[in-house]
Design a protein around this motif. Sequence first.
Motif, PDB file in Angstrom:
ATOM      1  N   SER A 254       0.813  -1.212   0.000  1.00 31.43           N
ATOM      2  CA  SER A 254       0.000   0.000   0.000  1.00 31.43           C
ATOM      3  C   SER A 254       0.850   1.267   0.000  1.00 31.43           C
ATOM      4  O   SER A 254       0.522   2.242  -0.685  1.00 31.43           O
ATOM      5  N   SER A 255       1.926   1.291   0.768  1.00 28.76           N
ATOM      6  CA  SER A 255       2.773   2.490   0.781  1.00 28.76           C
ATOM      7  C   SER A 255       3.450   2.685  -0.563  1.00 28.76           C
ATOM      8  O   SER A 255       3.563   3.813  -1.061  1.00 28.76           O
ATOM      9  N   VAL A 256       3.876   1.589  -1.191  1.00 25.54           N
ATOM     10  CA  VAL A 256       4.494   1.684  -2.514  1.00 25.54           C
ATOM     11  C   VAL A 256       3.477   2.147  -3.556  1.00 25.54           C
ATOM     12  O   VAL A 256       3.726   3.089  -4.321  1.00 25.54           O
ATOM     13  N   THR A 257       2.318   1.502  -3.596  1.00 24.50           N
ATOM     14  CA  THR A 257       1.339   1.814  -4.636  1.00 24.50           C
ATOM     15  C   THR A 257       0.718   3.192  -4.443  1.00 24.50           C
ATOM     16  O   THR A 257       0.474   3.911  -5.416  1.00 24.50           O
ATOM     17  N   SER A 258       0.456   3.596  -3.206  1.00 24.56           N
ATOM     18  CA  SER A 258      -0.076   4.938  -2.990  1.00 24.56           C
ATOM     19  C   SER A 258       0.928   6.003  -3.419  1.00 24.56           C
ATOM     20  O   SER A 258       0.545   7.043  -3.969  1.00 24.56           O
ATOM     21  N   CYS A 300      -6.793   5.108 -11.348  1.00 20.80           N
ATOM     22  CA  CYS A 300      -5.465   5.710 -11.157  1.00 20.80           C
ATOM     23  C   CYS A 300      -4.562   4.796 -10.332  1.00 20.80           C
ATOM     24  O   CYS A 300      -3.367   4.649 -10.611  1.00 20.80           O
ATOM     25  N   VAL A 301      -5.142   4.186  -9.308  1.00 24.42           N
ATOM     26  CA  VAL A 301      -4.382   3.247  -8.469  1.00 24.42           C
ATOM     27  C   VAL A 301      -3.999   2.015  -9.283  1.00 24.42           C
ATOM     28  O   VAL A 301      -2.840   1.566  -9.256  1.00 24.42           O
ATOM     29  N   SER A 302      -4.947   1.473 -10.041  1.00 23.64           N
ATOM     30  CA  SER A 302      -4.680   0.274 -10.842  1.00 23.64           C
ATOM     31  C   SER A 302      -3.600   0.535 -11.896  1.00 23.64           C
ATOM     32  O   SER A 302      -2.751  -0.325 -12.152  1.00 23.64           O
ATOM     33  N   GLU A 303      -3.639   1.718 -12.485  1.00 20.20           N
ATOM     34  CA  GLU A 303      -2.660   2.033 -13.526  1.00 20.20           C
ATOM     35  C   GLU A 303      -1.256   2.186 -12.943  1.00 20.20           C
ATOM     36  O   GLU A 303      -0.269   1.762 -13.544  1.00 20.20           O
ATOM     37  N   ALA A 304      -1.159   2.776 -11.745  1.00 21.04           N
ATOM     38  CA  ALA A 304       0.145   2.843 -11.080  1.00 21.04           C
ATOM     39  C   ALA A 304       0.641   1.439 -10.746  1.00 21.04           C
ATOM     40  O   ALA A 304       1.834   1.131 -10.883  1.00 21.04           O
ATOM     41  N   LEU A 305      -0.273   0.581 -10.333  1.00 19.42           N
ATOM     42  CA  LEU A 305       0.069  -0.803 -10.009  1.00 19.42           C
ATOM     43  C   LEU A 305       0.513  -1.569 -11.249  1.00 19.42           C
ATOM     44  O   LEU A 305       1.387  -2.435 -11.172  1.00 19.42           O
ATOM     45  N   ARG A 306      -0.074  -1.249 -12.395  1.00 20.53           N
ATOM     46  CA  ARG A 306       0.335  -1.893 -13.653  1.00 20.53           C
ATOM     47  C   ARG A 306       1.773  -1.522 -14.010  1.00 20.53           C
ATOM     48  O   ARG A 306       2.582  -2.382 -14.398  1.00 20.53           O
ATOM     49  N   LEU A 307       2.106  -0.240 -13.896  1.00 24.87           N
ATOM     50  CA  LEU A 307       3.429   0.235 -14.302  1.00 24.87           C
ATOM     51  C   LEU A 307       4.507  -0.057 -13.265  1.00 24.87           C
ATOM     52  O   LEU A 307       5.658  -0.314 -13.617  1.00 24.87           O
ATOM     53  N   GLN A 308       4.139  -0.007 -11.993  1.00 21.81           N
ATOM     54  CA  GLN A 308       5.132  -0.157 -10.924  1.00 21.81           C
ATOM     55  C   GLN A 308       4.624  -1.087  -9.827  1.00 21.81           C
ATOM     56  O   GLN A 308       4.369  -0.669  -8.701  1.00 21.81           O
ATOM     57  N   PRO A 309       4.455  -2.371 -10.120  1.00 20.37           N
ATOM     58  CA  PRO A 309       3.983  -3.292  -9.073  1.00 20.37           C
ATOM     59  C   PRO A 309       5.018  -3.434  -7.959  1.00 20.37           C
ATOM     60  O   PRO A 309       6.219  -3.534  -8.226  1.00 20.37           O
ATOM     61  N   ALA A 346       2.658  -5.027 -25.034  1.00 16.46           N
ATOM     62  CA  ALA A 346       1.945  -4.269 -26.057  1.00 16.46           C
ATOM     63  C   ALA A 346       0.781  -5.054 -26.644  1.00 16.46           C
ATOM     64  O   ALA A 346      -0.132  -4.461 -27.230  1.00 16.46           O
ATOM     65  N   ASP A 347       0.795  -6.406 -26.505  1.00 13.92           N
ATOM     66  CA  ASP A 347      -0.326  -7.196 -27.007  1.00 13.92           C
ATOM     67  C   ASP A 347      -1.499  -7.224 -26.026  1.00 13.92           C
ATOM     68  O   ASP A 347      -2.564  -7.767 -26.335  1.00 13.92           O
ATOM     69  N   VAL A 348      -1.327  -6.612 -24.855  1.00 12.01           N
ATOM     70  CA  VAL A 348      -2.395  -6.521 -23.873  1.00 12.01           C
ATOM     71  C   VAL A 348      -2.815  -5.057 -23.672  1.00 12.01           C
ATOM     72  O   VAL A 348      -4.003  -4.746 -23.619  1.00 12.01           O
ATOM     73  N   PHE A 349      -1.825  -4.168 -23.562  1.00  7.77           N
ATOM     74  CA  PHE A 349      -2.095  -2.771 -23.257  1.00  7.77           C
ATOM     75  C   PHE A 349      -1.600  -1.858 -24.371  1.00  7.77           C
ATOM     76  O   PHE A 349      -0.446  -1.964 -24.802  1.00  7.77           O
ATOM     77  N   SER A 350      -2.465  -0.947 -24.817  1.00 10.67           N
ATOM     78  CA  SER A 350      -2.028   0.056 -25.793  1.00 10.67           C
ATOM     79  C   SER A 350      -1.151   1.086 -25.085  1.00 10.67           C
ATOM     80  O   SER A 350      -1.359   1.384 -23.905  1.00 10.67           O
ATOM     81  N   ASN A 351      -0.153   1.615 -25.818  1.00  8.25           N
ATOM     82  CA  ASN A 351       0.797   2.566 -25.206  1.00  8.25           C
ATOM     83  C   ASN A 351       1.239   2.068 -23.834  1.00  8.25           C
ATOM     84  O   ASN A 351       1.032   2.747 -22.812  1.00  8.25           O
ATOM     85  N   PRO A 352       1.836   0.885 -23.758  1.00  9.95           N
ATOM     86  CA  PRO A 352       2.043   0.237 -22.458  1.00  9.95           C
ATOM     87  C   PRO A 352       2.962   0.980 -21.502  1.00  9.95           C
ATOM     88  O   PRO A 352       2.897   0.732 -20.296  1.00  9.95           O
ATOM     89  N   ASN A 353       3.802   1.883 -22.002  1.00 10.05           N
ATOM     90  CA  ASN A 353       4.711   2.603 -21.120  1.00 10.05           C
ATOM     91  C   ASN A 353       4.163   3.953 -20.657  1.00 10.05           C
ATOM     92  O   ASN A 353       4.849   4.692 -19.955  1.00 10.05           O
ATOM     93  N   GLN A 354       2.929   4.247 -21.045  1.00  7.35           N
ATOM     94  CA  GLN A 354       2.305   5.519 -20.672  1.00  7.35           C
ATOM     95  C   GLN A 354       1.310   5.325 -19.534  1.00  7.35           C
ATOM     96  O   GLN A 354       0.642   4.295 -19.456  1.00  7.35           O
ATOM     97  N   TYR A 355       1.211   6.345 -18.670  1.00  5.00           N
ATOM     98  CA  TYR A 355       0.245   6.329 -17.568  1.00  5.00           C
ATOM     99  C   TYR A 355      -1.095   6.822 -18.093  1.00  5.00           C
ATOM    100  O   TYR A 355      -1.290   8.025 -18.334  1.00  5.00           O
ATOM    101  N   GLU A 356      -2.023   5.892 -18.306  1.00  5.07           N
ATOM    102  CA  GLU A 356      -3.338   6.208 -18.854  1.00  5.07           C
ATOM    103  C   GLU A 356      -4.417   5.470 -18.045  1.00  5.07           C
ATOM    104  O   GLU A 356      -4.838   4.359 -18.396  1.00  5.07           O
ATOM    105  N   PRO A 357      -4.872   6.065 -16.942  1.00  4.80           N
ATOM    106  CA  PRO A 357      -5.863   5.385 -16.096  1.00  4.80           C
ATOM    107  C   PRO A 357      -7.130   4.975 -16.824  1.00  4.80           C
ATOM    108  O   PRO A 357      -7.784   3.990 -16.433  1.00  4.80           O
ATOM    109  N   ASP A 358      -7.483   5.684 -17.893  1.00  5.43           N
ATOM    110  CA  ASP A 358      -8.723   5.366 -18.605  1.00  5.43           C
ATOM    111  C   ASP A 358      -8.707   3.978 -19.236  1.00  5.43           C
ATOM    112  O   ASP A 358      -9.775   3.469 -19.607  1.00  5.43           O
TER     113      ASP A 358
END
Length: 441
Positions: A254-258, A300-309, A346-358
């Motif tokens: 939680s401290s990391v992801t927040s 926003c939380v999920s997207e941060a978790l995707r990029l930096q688990p 890239a076969d799962v997420f578009s623009n996989p290195n970008q922070y896009e919560p949507d």
Amino acid sequence: MYSSGIQLPFLGAAVQFLTDPLKMAFRAERELGDIFTIVVFGKRMTFMSGPDAQDAFCKPSDDELSQQEAYRFSVPLFGEGIVYDADLPKRKAQFKMVTNSLHTTAVANYVPFMLEEADLFFSDWPKEGTIDIYKAFSDLIIRTASRCLMGPEVRGEMFKEVSELYATLDKGCTPISFFAPYLPIPQHLARDKARRRMCAVFQRIMDQRKAKGIVGNDALQVFMDAQYADGSKNTASEVAGLMICLLFAGQHTSSVTSSWTGLYMLRDAALIKRLEAEQRAVSGPLDGAKIKSMSLLQACVSEALRLQPPLIFLMRKVLEEQTYKGITIPKDDIVFLSPSLAGRRADVFSNPNQYEPDRFLEPRSEHRKFTHGWLGFGGGRHRCLGENFAYMQIMTIWSYLLRNFELEAVGPLPQPNYEALVVGPAPPALIKYKRRSAPLI
């Protein structure tokens, strides 16, 4: 077999693995595809990446791919007879205890405690300033976790002692612990001493509650009251082990992801406007139902978790030989799954290195394209039991901040720090804040 970079006799790829494990894993994936094996200290470590490979990792039973055997390095930390040192019936019973302490209703009941801790913590901040967000959240979240999970005794008169013991236990969990958990290095010796003292702390609390007839509304009480099939109850050592396990799972991640959530979203002014509008839309005092309704903040939380688990690798030990797309994975291999690799596909997420919560909202919902395409909380039979608690805790804290402060990120995005098993942002992880003249809501 991965053979690039520094490879040494017996050590194998140890230098690469211990220095920057993800850099090595991404390189191996590029060179070898969705399945590859590295050797470190004589251990065969087979990585599986991509939606199909991740399915193959998550679906087998414990008799085929064992979580328990892969995580035996945690036994000195959590204790004998706890989770990864327990037989299957006892382990299932302990998981049920954890589930009972973190079910949806219990988690919603923790929100007032989380808000109270946030108010106390942030009231000490000056009107404006610059802070290291990771240091701040590490401090705050051990307070909220101890209040919600360990109870008022720990949060009150024993907080300083328990937080210091926890910090020592944390330092005793290093990358080298995975390979040699009983090696008599200073960190491991201090870890063992801290665990003995932690057991004594919980023995005192349990004795006091029983003597005074106190029944707590927390995870500690759940563990005290729980019974195994044979009618036995947890000993003080077992209660301490379960609490350490729960705190490690809840505080670190939680401290990391927040922190990563803020470090990413505060770089997008338009996103912050939308988040403020979401707070206004759920006007009034915060509660569990309102927190759960904030789909953009959760994204926003999920997207941060995707990029930096915070957990960059999940592991199993092969007990029965496996075959994946014609490739044999032999018995005794340690199989690795990487949420970090999975999140950048890239076969799962578009623009996989970008922070896009949507991407986590309709109509995109990219995390639903595959059963195990996104691994923010693992998958399969061993999906993280603390998912609801993590979202509730992180979203409650960020709701409080958005309502009471104007915030912005400072400097470049920090790099991940691979010195610990749980990967947070390397210092400094700075943000600027200014207290609002009146709360947003």
